[in-house]
Motif scaffolding. Structure first.
Motif, PDB file in Angstrom:
ATOM      1  N   ILE A  47      73.505  12.841 120.219  1.00 15.83           N
ATOM      2  CA  ILE A  47      72.675  13.991 120.562  1.00 15.83           C
ATOM      3  C   ILE A  47      71.498  14.177 119.607  1.00 15.83           C
ATOM      4  O   ILE A  47      70.353  14.274 120.033  1.00 15.83           O
ATOM      5  CB  ILE A  47      73.529  15.278 120.609  1.00 15.83           C
ATOM      6  N   ALA A  48      71.770  14.241 118.318  1.00 15.10           N
ATOM      7  CA  ALA A  48      70.669  14.535 117.393  1.00 15.10           C
ATOM      8  C   ALA A  48      70.989  14.104 115.974  1.00 15.10           C
ATOM      9  O   ALA A  48      72.156  14.078 115.558  1.00 15.10           O
ATOM     10  CB  ALA A  48      70.356  16.028 117.406  1.00 15.10           C
ATOM     11  N   PRO A  53      63.251  14.665 112.492  1.00 14.67           N
ATOM     12  CA  PRO A  53      63.504  15.035 113.880  1.00 14.67           C
ATOM     13  C   PRO A  53      63.245  13.856 114.823  1.00 14.67           C
ATOM     14  O   PRO A  53      62.245  13.153 114.680  1.00 14.67           O
ATOM     15  CB  PRO A  53      62.496  16.154 114.136  1.00 14.67           C
ATOM     16  N   MET A  54      64.170  13.619 115.739  1.00 16.58           N
ATOM     17  CA  MET A  54      63.973  12.582 116.764  1.00 16.58           C
ATOM     18  C   MET A  54      64.718  12.992 118.031  1.00 16.58           C
ATOM     19  O   MET A  54      65.673  13.771 117.962  1.00 16.58           O
ATOM     20  CB  MET A  54      64.433  11.212 116.266  1.00 16.58           C
ATOM     21  N   SER A  55      64.268  12.463 119.152  1.00 11.67           N
ATOM     22  CA  SER A  55      64.890  12.807 120.433  1.00 11.67           C
ATOM     23  C   SER A  55      66.264  12.156 120.521  1.00 11.67           C
ATOM     24  O   SER A  55      66.591  11.278 119.724  1.00 11.67           O
ATOM     25  CB  SER A  55      64.022  12.308 121.579  1.00 11.67           C
ATOM     26  N   ALA A  56      67.050  12.609 121.499  1.00 14.56           N
ATOM     27  CA  ALA A  56      68.387  12.043 121.667  1.00 14.56           C
ATOM     28  C   ALA A  56      68.306  10.534 121.901  1.00 14.56           C
ATOM     29  O   ALA A  56      69.076   9.761 121.332  1.00 14.56           O
ATOM     30  CB  ALA A  56      69.100  12.734 122.827  1.00 14.56           C
ATOM     31  N   ASN A  99      69.610  18.914 121.554  1.00 16.32           N
ATOM     32  CA  ASN A  99      68.671  18.222 120.673  1.00 16.32           C
ATOM     33  C   ASN A  99      67.493  19.118 120.325  1.00 16.32           C
ATOM     34  O   ASN A  99      67.110  19.249 119.157  1.00 16.32           O
ATOM     35  CB  ASN A  99      68.188  16.927 121.327  1.00 16.32           C
ATOM     36  N   ALA A 100      66.936  19.784 121.353  1.00 19.72           N
ATOM     37  CA  ALA A 100      65.782  20.646 121.116  1.00 19.72           C
ATOM     38  C   ALA A 100      66.157  21.771 120.156  1.00 19.72           C
ATOM     39  O   ALA A 100      65.411  22.104 119.225  1.00 19.72           O
ATOM     40  CB  ALA A 100      65.295  21.224 122.449  1.00 19.72           C
ATOM     41  N   GLU A 101      67.346  22.324 120.343  1.00 20.51           N
ATOM     42  CA  GLU A 101      67.764  23.444 119.516  1.00 20.51           C
ATOM     43  C   GLU A 101      68.031  22.997 118.076  1.00 20.51           C
ATOM     44  O   GLU A 101      67.633  23.670 117.120  1.00 20.51           O
ATOM     45  CB  GLU A 101      69.026  24.069 120.143  1.00 20.51           C
ATOM     46  N   SER A 115      74.969  13.483 111.855  1.00 20.90           N
ATOM     47  CA  SER A 115      74.392  13.637 113.179  1.00 20.90           C
ATOM     48  C   SER A 115      75.341  14.412 114.080  1.00 20.90           C
ATOM     49  O   SER A 115      76.486  14.701 113.715  1.00 20.90           O
ATOM     50  CB  SER A 115      74.113  12.262 113.777  1.00 20.90           C
ATOM     51  N   LEU A 116      74.821  14.734 115.280  1.00 17.29           N
ATOM     52  CA  LEU A 116      75.596  15.467 116.272  1.00 17.29           C
ATOM     53  C   LEU A 116      75.825  14.534 117.447  1.00 17.29           C
ATOM     54  O   LEU A 116      74.866  13.949 117.966  1.00 17.29           O
ATOM     55  CB  LEU A 116      74.803  16.702 116.703  1.00 17.29           C
TER      56      LEU A 116
END
Lengths: 499, 322
Positions: free
Chosen positions: B115-116, B291-294, B266-268, B250-251
């Motif tokens: 996820i993130a 920060p990076m996208s999923a 991810n956005a949150e 990470s998540l």
């Protein structure tokens, strides 16, 4: 002066409302389990270990410590009034204490026990303040070789001082060492003694093991004892001893305090050994000696002072070296580890608020105990009427919830079930389980330090005797072994421990 | 259709799997495969608090410890992909443990929905101040001349610090002897006292000793110098670009988690880690954020798995933890 600044930090921490409450909860609980025969501080601390997650480590330590020294106060109440030791460390108090009660002097006996305990507790608190910092400073320079030798020495001392057969004690210690190294080996990542079970990959859970042995197995053993119709002394009378009593006891309290403080620091020591030692010493040196066994007030004052002093100074090796001297201390180490704090010389410099707060709380706790125990003694006696058919199932229930809650891992419940049966058999076979717990805690540490010192010396075992401190500990260990082996001394030891 | 059937149908409909649009309509379990109080746990609790506030639904942290994180990771991977169970993963769980222990039940990439990226902690190669090693050059000179290999402490075999040590040894050509520890504090005590010469712990673990002068900071594995330790150079600027990397947290969720939920999370998380109060906390703890996208993070995991595998083999660890 550093000393005062440190105490100031300590009292600053211990006197917050929250910590005062936990301290009070600890000493109250300690008094209760002290009064009740069959359930002791070790059981109680074991049951409370899983709560560690939700408490601040300082409050937690303050409470657990309170249980340990609080039980020393409570134990004497039962010993004097009912002739049953509420705690193992009050066994000798029954000898003269109950005689006093039968002569109608229960009040002064309880009074002198509390006064002696309070004095000894205050002295022991000061002793920790003075002795711990230099000891920690020395310990900071200990390398793996020194630690290994220190632990060897400590374990051998634990065997020598254990009650009962030396051979059994050695067997139990070795078993503890083996159980301790189950799980993933820190040096190679290989799993040992796990029977391929993932649940055992991190070794045997200490909380489950200790609750099995000190919670469930102890209960089972106690259930076997016939309900001894306790003859409770009703008339307690004036609690405050006369000035003549106090003057008569002062040397006994002083001797008990000094001896108790010393014996508490020894590995394998603590409250129990301190009380036995002090009573034996008192019988030898006190004049006139004839009255011992017939309600001599000094026979209450000396062991009660000593067991409280010993209970408190046994925190010294735990806090400065990270080495437990008895099962309760082993559990304290377990509790600290749950919070990610590894006990050792660093604790004092990195977490001064924890270290000094705990020490300050001990003095406050002792003060609370005097107040709890003297005027309220009648209330504690009523506790003896709680039926065990309610108490023991509750303990077993708490143990099961606690063992599971620690890691949310069902394997821990099976581990606990297995060791409950094992612990019961041990107790049946008169194998004292204390060395098992010590071996279990020290086993992995010893192994790690030995292998680490060998790694650093590129495999040369001579490193263990080239370092002077390490050599000293090893020599001490050998001497202790010789002491056990020598028949004459062994007879003495048996006499002293069998009293 | 009588009223009873209607009611029954309504009941069935409400029991159908949660649609992603309405997610989260139930409390979400956040599994942490490590003990309470550690870095992973602290991070998880910070994130959970903010997620609970944003989504108006409790994110409950559950510590599932054991087997170096493998037990908790397996629980995340085996959960139902309905968005009610997610968890914290890290470098060790995804890239190191599976390479070392062939018995783990999860696949580091396909076994999850990543996820993130939460935060990374650079490693600080430090030497005890008891030694004469003050710079990376001193380290290389001393290490190459010494008849015994220099020793370095880490938090155990197969830990990120251990493998970073192996990587440093390979890149610089300095032979090193690994001394594993079970507890960070014991390791630090031994390095401060000079029993062990070097430490490859993260900057966050080493910071207090660097500040106190008991450690000499030689080089960091961060891409750039760190704001609170501007005097310590990076390996990259000293000519070792291969030694850039952090241990990271990470998540992740179970496989087949809907992309919509993953993107929402991810956005949150990206918003949370850039909040000023979280940033100042990270700075104090020696964490850096990327920060990076999923999708980008999933690729990052793949790169890290490929990168560490040869080092695990080099350290003679592959397949060891059976």
């Amino acid at each position: 002066m550093d000393f005062l600044a440190n105490l100031q930090i300590g009292f600053g921490v211990a006197l917050t409302v929250q910590n005062l409450l936990y301290c009070f909860a600890g000493v109250l609980l300690g008094t209760v389990v002290g009064v009740l025969p069959g359930i002791g501080p070790v059981t109680t601390v074991a049951m409370l270990l899983p709560i560690s997650f939700t408490l601040d480590p300082i409050s937690e330590m303050i409470m657990l410590a309170g249980i340990y020294y609080g039980a020393q106060y409570g134990g004497s109440t039962t010993a004097i009034l009912v002739n049953i030791p509420g705690e193992a460390s009050s066994v000798v108090t029954t000898i003269d204490g109950h005689q006093m009660a039968r002569q109608g002097r229960a009040g002064p006996a309880l009074g002198i026990a509390a006064i002696g305990s309070f004095f000894a507790g205050s002295v022991a608190t000061l002793t920790i303040c003075i002795a711990a910092p230099p000891l920690a400073a020395i310990a900071l320079n200990f390398g793996p070789a020194e630690y290994f030798s220190l632990m060897v020495c400590g374990l051998i001392a634990a065997v020598v001082l254990a009650r009962g057969s030396v051979l059994k004690a050695i067997g139990i210690v070795v078993l503890g060492l083996l159980l301790g190294i189950a799980g993933t080996d820190v040096n190679s990542g290989v799993r040992r003694f796990t029977f391929g079970l993932t649940g055992l990959a991190d070794g045997i859970e200490f909380v489950a093991l200790s609750m099995a042995i000190y919670g469930i197995a102890e209960c089972a053993i106690n259930l076997e004892k016939k309900d001894e119709q306790a003859e409770v002394t009703r008339a307690i009378g004036r609690v405050w001893p006369t000035w003549a009593d106090i003057r008569h006891c002062t040397p006994a309290i002083l001797r008990g305090t000094v001896l108790g403080s010393l014996l508490g620091v020894l590995p394998g020591g603590g409250a129990l050994l301190a009380a036995f030692g002090a009573y034996t010493l008192e019988k030898k040196v006190a004049r006139p000696p004839r009255t011992f066994g017939n309600g001599d007030i000094r026979g209450v004052a000396a062991p009660e002072s000593a067991n409280n002093a010993g209970a408190q100074t046994s925190f010294i090796p735990m806090l400065t070296l990270g080495i437990p001297s008895n099962p309760t201390m082993a559990m304290m180490i377990g509790a600290l580890m749950i919070h990610g704090i590894s006990p050792g010389p660093r604790v004092m410099t990195e977490r001064p608020e924890l270290f000094w707060g705990l020490i300050a709380s001990m003095w406050i706790g002792n003060l609370m105990l005097v107040i709890l125990n003297l005027p309220l003694v009648g209330m504690w006696v009523k506790l003896l009427r709680i039926p065990y058919r309610l108490l023991f199932p509750a303990i077993v229930g708490f143990c099961c919830i606690g063992a599971y809650a620690t890691n949310s891992n069902a394997t821990d419940l099976f581990v606990m079930a297995f060791f409950s049966v094992f612990g019961y058999l041990c107790l049946k076979l008169e194998c004292e389980p204390a060395p098992l717990i010590l071996g279990f805690v020290l086993g992995p540490l010893m192994e790690e330090n030995l292998r680490r010192s060998l790694l650093m010396s590129r495999g040369d075992p001579m490193v263990l005797i080239q370092e002077p401190i390490s050599l000293t500990f090893l020599i001490a260990a050998v001497l202790l072994l010789l002491v056990v082996a020598a028949p004459a001394i062994q007879k003495k030891r048996d006499e002293a421990l069998q009293e | 259709m009588n009223r009873l059937t209607a009611a029954a149908l309504l009941l069935i409909a409400s029991a159908l799997p949660t649609a992603a649009q309405s997610w989260p309509d139930r409390p979400v379990k956040l599994i942490v495969p490590f003990g309470a109080g550690g870095s992973a746990d602290t991070l998880a609790r910070v994130v959970a608090e903010h997620l609970s506030a944003t989504f108006k639904q409790q994110f409950v942290v559950e510590n599932r410890t054991g087997a170096g994180g493998a037990i908790g990771a397996a629980a995340i991977a085996a959960a139902a992909p309905d968005g009610t169970t997610i968890g914290i993963t890290n470098l060790s769980i995804l890239a190191l443990v599976p390479a070392i222990n062939p018995a783990v039940t999860y696949h580091p990439i396909d076994g999850f929905t990543h996820i993130a990226y939460l935060a990374g902690a650079p490693v600080a190669l430090s030497a005890t101040s008891q030694s004469s090693i003050k710079t990376l050059k001193d380290f290389i000179d001393t290490g190459k001349k010494s008849d015994k290999p220099l020793t370095f402490a880490s938090s155990g075999v197969g830990s990120d610090g251990h493998l970073m040590g192996v990587a440093i040894s390979l890149a610089t050509g300095v032979p090193l002897e690994h001394v594993p520890y079970r507890s960070t504090s014991q390791a630090m005590t031994d390095v401060v006292a000079g029993h062990v010469t070097l430490s490859t712990f993260t900057l966050s673990s080493s910071a207090q000793f660097l500040r106190g002068g008991q450690f000499n900071g030689l080089a960091l594995t961060s891409p750039e110098r760190m704001p609170d330790q501007p005097e310590i150079p990076t390996f990259k600027e000293l000519g070792y670009p291969a030694l850039v990397g952090t241990t990271w947290f990470s998540l992740s969720g179970p496989p087949k988690l809907s992309a919509e939920i993953a993107d929402k999370l991810n956005a949150e998380v990206t918003r949370i880690v850039t909040l000023p109060e979280v940033q100042s906390r990270f700075r104090r703890d020696g964490f850096i954020t990327q920060p990076m996208s999923a999708a980008a993070f999933t690729k990052y995991v793949g790169d890290e798995v490929a990168r560490w595998k040869p080092l695990v083999e080099q350290a003679g660890l592959a397949g060891k933890g059976g």
